[in-house]
Design a protein around this motif. Structure first.
Motif, PDB file in Angstrom:
ATOM      1  N   PHE A 104       9.621  36.670  92.207  1.00  0.00           N
ATOM      2  CA  PHE A 104      10.140  36.060  90.982  1.00  0.00           C
ATOM      3  C   PHE A 104       9.168  35.065  90.355  1.00  0.00           C
ATOM      4  CE2 PHE A 104      13.663  37.320  93.653  1.00  0.00           C
ATOM      5  CZ  PHE A 104      14.473  38.022  92.773  1.00  0.00           C
TER       6      PHE A 104
ATOM      7  N   LYS B 181       8.489  35.412  86.709  1.00  0.00           N
ATOM      8  CA  LYS B 181       9.692  35.675  85.909  1.00  0.00           C
ATOM      9  C   LYS B 181      10.332  34.401  85.368  1.00  0.00           C
ATOM     10  CE  LYS B 181       9.478  40.103  86.780  1.00  0.00           C
ATOM     11  NZ  LYS B 181       9.181  41.080  85.712  1.00  0.00           N
TER      12      LYS B 181
ATOM     13  N   LEU C 186      15.392  42.571  87.877  1.00  0.00           N
ATOM     14  CA  LEU C 186      15.600  41.317  88.606  1.00  0.00           C
ATOM     15  C   LEU C 186      16.627  41.490  89.727  1.00  0.00           C
ATOM     16  CD1 LEU C 186      15.784  38.504  85.861  1.00  0.00           C
ATOM     17  CD2 LEU C 186      13.991  38.831  87.572  1.00  0.00           C
TER      18      LEU C 186
END
Length: 227
Positions: A156, A159, A197
């Motif tokens: 992540f 992100k 995600l």
């Protein structure tokens, strides 16, 4: 109740992802069909706003459920404090200190034993430890929850803008009744990103359980005992 088996944990996360994916895919098709006729029609505008809200809802809901399952599983496996990774040790010590502050004398003994390294106490993981998304699952909140659960954040790290700006900020604009209109093509792309995600969340948590990364490595444990 969360099962103790790795397979059951994986099945629970996969099933939870399945219905969320189906809902988003159907909404995505409806938005794409409406946008093909007119990108600025009331239908396109309404469906685009709905997509933003639903993408965030599934991102937070899936992450929260997955982290709750993970916390329950670790707690039910009852590892000793000497066996778990640093994040769980720190939370265990923090919990003991709160008990000490409230006058719990047994907690003082437990804390002293933990500091000396001769504690056989088994940890308990409160699901709220990893599931407190603070009503806005921003990147900083996710990083904090992952640190507590000894979960790697690598998947992540790139992100942050997606999570904070495209998901949280836009969702807040829609949920708070602002006249926020996201072009359909951007909402469609957001849907694709959010599906990715959630898949990353599933894969990271399953890998965490199957590899038992919540436990301290044998080499690290031996180094601690030698020191």
């Amino acid at each position: 109740m969360t099962s103790l088996t790795d397979d059951a944990f994986e099945e629970a996360l996969t099933d939870d992802l399945g219905w969320r994916r189906m809902e988003l895919v159907h909404l995505k098709k409806a938005l794409a069909d409406a946008a093909a006729k007119s990108t600025d029609s009331p239908a396109s505008r309404g469906l685009s706003r709905a997509m933003v809200a639903m993408c965030y809802a599934h991102w937070e809901g899936y992450s929260k459920n997955g982290l709750e399952h993970y916390a329950k599983l670790v707690s039910r496996r009852k590892p000793r404090i000497s066996e778990v990774s640093d994040g769980f040790v720190l939370e265990h010590v923090h919990r003991l200190m709160k008990r000490i502050a409230s006058g719990d004398r047994e907690a003082r003994t437990s804390l002293a034993a933990a500091i000396r390294g001769d504690s056989d106490e088994r940890i308990k993981v409160d699901k709220s430890l990893l599931a407190d998304t603070k009503a806005n699952l921003r990147y900083s909140v996710l990083a904090q929850l992952f640190e507590r659960g000894c979960i790697p954040l690598d998947a992540f790290e790139l992100k942050a803008n997606l999570i904070d700006v495209l998901l949280c900020d836009r969702r807040n604009g829609v949920a708070h009744g602002r006249a926020l209109f996201v072009p359909p093509d951007q909402s469609l792309e957001l849907c694709t990103e959010v599906l990715g995600l959630m898949e990353s969340m599933r894969d990271v948590l399953i890998g965490q359980v199957r590899s038992k990364r919540y436990l301290v490595s044998r080499d690290a444990a031996e180094q601690k005992s030698e020191s």
